[in-house]
Design a protein around this motif. Structure first.
Motif, PDB file in Angstrom:
ATOM      1  N   CYS A 298    -147.391  76.535 -61.498  1.00 28.07           N
ATOM      2  CA  CYS A 298    -146.517  77.619 -61.140  1.00 28.07           C
ATOM      3  C   CYS A 298    -146.156  77.941 -59.592  1.00 28.07           C
ATOM      4  O   CYS A 298    -146.771  77.526 -58.859  1.00 28.07           O
ATOM      5  CB  CYS A 298    -147.110  79.114 -61.508  1.00 28.07           C
ATOM      6  SG  CYS A 298    -147.498  79.138 -63.279  1.00 28.07           S
ATOM      7  N   LEU A 316    -136.143  74.394 -53.345  1.00 35.10           N
ATOM      8  CA  LEU A 316    -136.677  73.730 -54.331  1.00 35.10           C
ATOM      9  C   LEU A 316    -136.219  72.278 -54.709  1.00 35.10           C
ATOM     10  O   LEU A 316    -134.759  72.087 -54.546  1.00 35.10           O
ATOM     11  CB  LEU A 316    -136.673  74.411 -55.549  1.00 35.10           C
ATOM     12  CG  LEU A 316    -137.764  75.631 -55.551  1.00 35.10           C
ATOM     13  CD1 LEU A 316    -137.534  76.475 -57.036  1.00 35.10           C
ATOM     14  CD2 LEU A 316    -139.162  75.207 -55.566  1.00 35.10           C
ATOM     15  N   LYS A 319    -135.447  68.557 -59.472  1.00 33.69           N
ATOM     16  CA  LYS A 319    -136.289  68.684 -60.507  1.00 33.69           C
ATOM     17  C   LYS A 319    -137.786  68.858 -60.134  1.00 33.69           C
ATOM     18  O   LYS A 319    -138.124  68.526 -58.883  1.00 33.69           O
ATOM     19  CB  LYS A 319    -136.194  67.187 -61.243  1.00 33.69           C
ATOM     20  CG  LYS A 319    -134.930  66.895 -61.903  1.00 33.69           C
ATOM     21  CD  LYS A 319    -134.934  65.593 -62.470  1.00 33.69           C
ATOM     22  CE  LYS A 319    -133.688  65.507 -63.338  1.00 33.69           C
ATOM     23  NZ  LYS A 319    -133.463  64.268 -64.278  1.00 33.69           N
ATOM     24  N   SER A 320    -138.323  69.282 -60.957  1.00 30.20           N
ATOM     25  CA  SER A 320    -140.100  69.445 -60.750  1.00 30.20           C
ATOM     26  C   SER A 320    -140.537  68.372 -60.709  1.00 30.20           C
ATOM     27  O   SER A 320    -139.971  67.068 -60.867  1.00 30.20           O
ATOM     28  CB  SER A 320    -140.548  70.195 -61.870  1.00 30.20           C
ATOM     29  OG  SER A 320    -141.987  70.511 -61.496  1.00 30.20           O
ATOM     30  N   ARG A 324    -139.306  69.457 -65.644  1.00 27.55           N
ATOM     31  CA  ARG A 324    -138.507  70.560 -65.481  1.00 27.55           C
ATOM     32  C   ARG A 324    -138.919  71.870 -64.911  1.00 27.55           C
ATOM     33  O   ARG A 324    -140.037  71.947 -64.749  1.00 27.55           O
ATOM     34  CB  ARG A 324    -137.979  70.866 -66.916  1.00 27.55           C
ATOM     35  CG  ARG A 324    -137.398  69.773 -67.839  1.00 27.55           C
ATOM     36  CD  ARG A 324    -137.216  70.267 -69.286  1.00 27.55           C
ATOM     37  NE  ARG A 324    -138.600  70.513 -69.853  1.00 27.55           N
ATOM     38  CZ  ARG A 324    -138.949  71.219 -70.768  1.00 27.55           C
ATOM     39  NH1 ARG A 324    -137.932  71.767 -71.770  1.00 27.55           N
ATOM     40  NH2 ARG A 324    -140.186  71.576 -71.462  1.00 27.55           N
ATOM     41  N   TYR A 325    -138.064  72.742 -64.539  1.00 30.00           N
ATOM     42  CA  TYR A 325    -138.442  74.070 -64.346  1.00 30.00           C
ATOM     43  C   TYR A 325    -138.244  75.022 -65.409  1.00 30.00           C
ATOM     44  O   TYR A 325    -137.180  74.808 -66.014  1.00 30.00           O
ATOM     45  CB  TYR A 325    -137.580  74.520 -62.988  1.00 30.00           C
ATOM     46  CG  TYR A 325    -137.898  73.888 -61.618  1.00 30.00           C
ATOM     47  CD1 TYR A 325    -139.060  74.200 -60.982  1.00 30.00           C
ATOM     48  CD2 TYR A 325    -137.094  73.166 -61.026  1.00 30.00           C
ATOM     49  CE1 TYR A 325    -139.276  73.594 -59.897  1.00 30.00           C
ATOM     50  CE2 TYR A 325    -137.044  72.694 -59.930  1.00 30.00           C
ATOM     51  CZ  TYR A 325    -138.415  72.843 -59.159  1.00 30.00           C
ATOM     52  OH  TYR A 325    -138.609  72.093 -58.036  1.00 30.00           O
ATOM     53  N   LEU A 327    -138.098  78.646 -66.447  1.00 32.57           N
ATOM     54  CA  LEU A 327    -137.742  79.894 -65.907  1.00 32.57           C
ATOM     55  C   LEU A 327    -138.536  81.175 -66.472  1.00 32.57           C
ATOM     56  O   LEU A 327    -137.919  81.436 -67.529  1.00 32.57           O
ATOM     57  CB  LEU A 327    -136.446  80.018 -65.309  1.00 32.57           C
ATOM     58  CG  LEU A 327    -135.838  81.538 -64.643  1.00 32.57           C
ATOM     59  CD1 LEU A 327    -136.517  81.357 -63.189  1.00 32.57           C
ATOM     60  CD2 LEU A 327    -134.511  81.726 -64.358  1.00 32.57           C
ATOM     61  N   LEU A 347    -131.046  75.488 -61.414  1.00 28.72           N
ATOM     62  CA  LEU A 347    -132.627  74.913 -61.463  1.00 28.72           C
ATOM     63  C   LEU A 347    -132.801  74.753 -63.020  1.00 28.72           C
ATOM     64  O   LEU A 347    -133.925  73.760 -62.998  1.00 28.72           O
ATOM     65  CB  LEU A 347    -133.512  75.866 -60.721  1.00 28.72           C
ATOM     66  CG  LEU A 347    -133.570  76.072 -59.369  1.00 28.72           C
ATOM     67  CD1 LEU A 347    -134.431  76.926 -58.486  1.00 28.72           C
ATOM     68  CD2 LEU A 347    -133.957  74.655 -58.557  1.00 28.72           C
ATOM     69  N   SER A 348    -132.710  75.542 -63.659  1.00 32.05           N
ATOM     70  CA  SER A 348    -133.345  75.526 -65.177  1.00 32.05           C
ATOM     71  C   SER A 348    -132.315  75.850 -66.219  1.00 32.05           C
ATOM     72  O   SER A 348    -131.625  76.887 -66.061  1.00 32.05           O
ATOM     73  CB  SER A 348    -134.569  76.518 -65.015  1.00 32.05           C
ATOM     74  OG  SER A 348    -135.133  76.909 -66.478  1.00 32.05           O
ATOM     75  N   ASP A 401    -143.891  69.296 -65.824  1.00 30.27           N
ATOM     76  CA  ASP A 401    -143.078  70.880 -65.730  1.00 30.27           C
ATOM     77  C   ASP A 401    -143.744  71.728 -64.809  1.00 30.27           C
ATOM     78  O   ASP A 401    -144.919  71.685 -64.420  1.00 30.27           O
ATOM     79  CB  ASP A 401    -142.781  71.048 -66.997  1.00 30.27           C
ATOM     80  CG  ASP A 401    -142.010  70.536 -68.031  1.00 30.27           C
ATOM     81  OD1 ASP A 401    -141.273  69.643 -67.570  1.00 30.27           O
ATOM     82  OD2 ASP A 401    -141.968  70.659 -69.024  1.00 30.27           O
ATOM     83  N   THR A 402    -142.816  72.465 -64.181  1.00 29.65           N
ATOM     84  CA  THR A 402    -143.269  73.750 -63.298  1.00 29.65           C
ATOM     85  C   THR A 402    -142.559  75.006 -63.911  1.00 29.65           C
ATOM     86  O   THR A 402    -141.467  74.961 -63.984  1.00 29.65           O
ATOM     87  CB  THR A 402    -142.829  73.414 -61.876  1.00 29.65           C
ATOM     88  OG1 THR A 402    -143.345  71.885 -61.521  1.00 29.65           O
ATOM     89  CG2 THR A 402    -143.315  74.748 -61.001  1.00 29.65           C
ATOM     90  N   LEU A 404    -141.470  78.584 -62.780  1.00 33.19           N
ATOM     91  CA  LEU A 404    -140.840  79.333 -61.866  1.00 33.19           C
ATOM     92  C   LEU A 404    -140.828  80.892 -62.198  1.00 33.19           C
ATOM     93  O   LEU A 404    -139.996  81.180 -63.219  1.00 33.19           O
ATOM     94  CB  LEU A 404    -139.440  78.819 -61.276  1.00 33.19           C
ATOM     95  CG  LEU A 404    -138.818  79.581 -60.070  1.00 33.19           C
ATOM     96  CD1 LEU A 404    -139.638  79.646 -58.851  1.00 33.19           C
ATOM     97  CD2 LEU A 404    -137.458  79.009 -59.838  1.00 33.19           C
TER      98      LEU A 404
END
Length: 427
Positions: A298, A316, A319-320, A324-325, A327, A347-348, A401-402, A404
Motif C-alpha cells: 500500500c 509515482l 506502473k506499480s 497496477r495501481y 485506487l 495512474l489507475s 499490484d499496489t 494507493l
C-alpha cells in the motif's frame, strides 16, 4: 479544571465557538497576550503554503534535533491522535500536559470565545514556553494573514508553494491566495519562497513590506548528482547530501528551502554535516507517500487538492512493481474533486471509493457523481467507508499490484488504523 480528560476538552472546544473556521487575530492575540506568549525567548519559524508544510517542518525538526537543539513543532491537522499536533524534541505532548495547558488557556480567556484551532495554537505556544524550547516551528493552518499562528512575529517565514485550495476562505485565484499566505512575512526579516516562479503577489508583498526575500531558483537552488544532491547559493554550496527519507522527488524543493533556513540561522544555531545527514535520512512523516508492505503493498498519501495530486502522479512510476495501481479514494465535499480525480485517472482505472463519515465528508455515491464524465474508462465501486474499500481492493489485487490510498487526511487515517489493527491481530 473544567474537564479531567482530553476527550472531554476536545468535545467542548468543538462547540465553544459558533463557527468552526473564523479567521482573525483579535481574539486569539488577546488571550496570548494575557498569557505572555507573544514574545518568546526563542527562534520562531513559521511555514505556510498549499502543500509541503508538514514535510518541510518534519525535515527542519529532524535536522535541528539531530544537532542537539530543543525544538517545539506545531502542525495540523493530525492523522491518528490530537497529540500529534504538539511535539517537543519529536515527542508528542501527553494527555495530562494537554489538559493542564487547556485549563490555563480557559482561565486566561475569560469570556473570549475561541475556535478549536485557536485553542490548539495557544496550547502549542504555552507548552513550548513551559518546555523552554530553543526553536518554535509553526505550521500555518489556513492562509496566513489571518491565521491564528500569525499572532507570532516569525523570525523567518517560509511559503512552500501556492495553488488553489480553500477558495471559500482565501480567494478564487492563485494571486489572491498568495497575498493571504504572504501575510506571515515581516519587515526586515527573511521571507523564503520555496516555489520557483512564485505568484507575483507573493514577491510583491516581500517588496512592499521590505522583507528580506529569498526565492528558489534565484537566491538558492539544488541539483541532483548520482543519487545525492547539492544545495547552492551565491556565496555557499553544500554538496553530496543524502536524499531525504520522505518519498518523492518533489521533496527536494522542500529540502532546498530547509537548507536556506539553516544557512540563515547558522550563526546562532550551527548544524554539522553529520546532523544534516542524520536529519535527512531519518526524517519521518506519516501519510506522505508512506509505503506499507504486505501481501499487497500500500501507498498512503494525504493528497487532497490539484497541486498535491499532480505531485503524487509525477512522483509515482507509471506502473506499480510489475502490476497496477488500485485506487482507494475518499474526499471532502469542498475540495476540487473533478480536477483531482482527472489527475488520478492517469495512474489507475480501477477505483474503490469509500465514504467519509465526517463533517463535509462525501459518501462514495456522491463522490462518484462528481468524477468528471470524461473518465468513462474507469471501473468504479462504491463502499460505505475506506476500510471496506481497502478490503475490496485487496481482493481484486494481483501479483505486483499496489493499492494507493489518498484524497484526504481522513482517508489515510482510517486506512492506517485498519492496517495497524489487522497487523496487531495477526501477530
Amino acid at each position: 479544571m473544567r474537564f479531567s480528560t482530553l476527550t472531554e476538552w476536545l468535545a467542548w472546544q468543538e462547540t465553544l465557538h459558533p463557527q468552526a473556521i473564523d479567521l482573525g487575530l483579535e481574539r486569539v492575540a488577546a488571550v496570548a497576550a494575557s498569557l505572555n506568549l507573544l514574545h518568546p525567548d526563542a527562534l520562531v519559524i513559521s511555514v505556510a503554503g498549499t502543500n509541503g508544510k508538514g514535510s518541510t517542518l518534519a525535515m527542519l525538526e529532524s535536522i535541528l534535533c539531530a544537532a542537539g537543539y530543543r525544538v517545539g513543532k506545531y502542525t495540523s491537522p493530525h492523522l491518528l491522535q490530537y497529540n500529534e499536533r504538539i511535539c517537543v524534541d519529536q515527542q508528542l505532548i501527553s494527555d495530562s500536559d494537554l489538559c493542564h495547558v487547556f485549563a490555563r488557556i480557559d482561565r486566561a480567556r475569560a469570556d473570549i470565545s475561541l475556535s478549536y484551532f485557536e485553542f490548539s495554537t495557544l496550547a502549542a505556544l504555552q507548552y513550548f514556553f513551559d518546555q523552554k524550547v530553543d526553536i518554535f516551528l509553526l505550521e500555518v493552518g489556513l492562509g496566513g494573514r489571518l491565521d491564528a499562528v500569525n499572532i507570532m512575529d516569525a523570525d523567518i517565514a517560509l511559503v512552500t508553494n501556492v495553488d488553489l485550495d480553500h477558495q471559500d476562505w482565501l480567494g478564487d485565484d492563485v494571486e489572491s491566495i498568495a497575498y493571504e499566505k504572504a501575510g506571515i512575512f515581516r519587515t526586515q526579516r527573511p521571507a523564503i519562497c520555496a516555489q520557483p516562479q512564485p505568484p507575483l503577489a507573493l514577491m510583491r508583498q516581500v517588496r512592499d513590506i521590505a522583507a528580506i526575500g529569498y526565492q528558489a531558483g534565484v537566491d538558492f537552488s539544488y541539483r541532483v548528482e548520482a543519487g545525492r544532491w547539492s544545495w547552492h547559493a551565491a556565496d555557499k554550496s553544500i554538496t553530496s547530501l543524502p536524499m531525504p527519507a520522505l518519498h518523492g522527488t518533489f521533496q527536494l524543493q522542500n529540502a532546498a528551502a530547509v537548507m536556506q533556513v539553516l544557512q540563515l540561522i547558522e550563526a546562532d544555531f550551527p548544524v554539522s554535516q553529520q546532523a544534516l545527514e542524520l536529519g535527512l535520512t531519518h526524517v519521518q512523516l506519516a501519510g506522505r507517500m508512506q509505503h506499507i508492505d504486505g501481501e499487497v503493498d500500500c501507498i498512503l498519501d494525504v493528497a487532497h487538492n490539484p497541486h498535491a495530486a499532480r505531485a503524487l502522479v509525477k512522483a509515482l512510476p507509471e506502473k506499480s512493481a510489475g502490476g497496477r495501481y488500485l485506487l482507494v479514494l475518499g474526499m471532502l465535499a469542498d475540495k476540487d474533486v473533478e480536477t483531482v480525480t482527472s489527475l488520478l485517472s492517469t495512474l489507475s482505472t480501477q477505483w474503490y471509493l469509500g465514504g467519509l463519515d465526517v463533517n463535509r465528508g462525501l459518501s462514495a455515491e456522491a463522490l462518484a457523481g462528481r468524477v468528471v464524465e470524461s473518465l468513462d474508462t474507469l471501473t468504479i465501486a462504491c463502499h460505505d467507508d475506506i476500510s471496506t474499500a481497502l478490503v475490496a481492493a485487496r481482493k481484486q489485487a494481483g501479483a505486483g499490484d499496489t493499492i494507493l490510498v489518498c484524497g484526504s487526511f481522513y482517508s489515510v487515517a482510517e486506512a492506517l488504523v485498519f492496517l495497524q489493527q489487522e497487523r496487531d491481530t495477526n501477530e
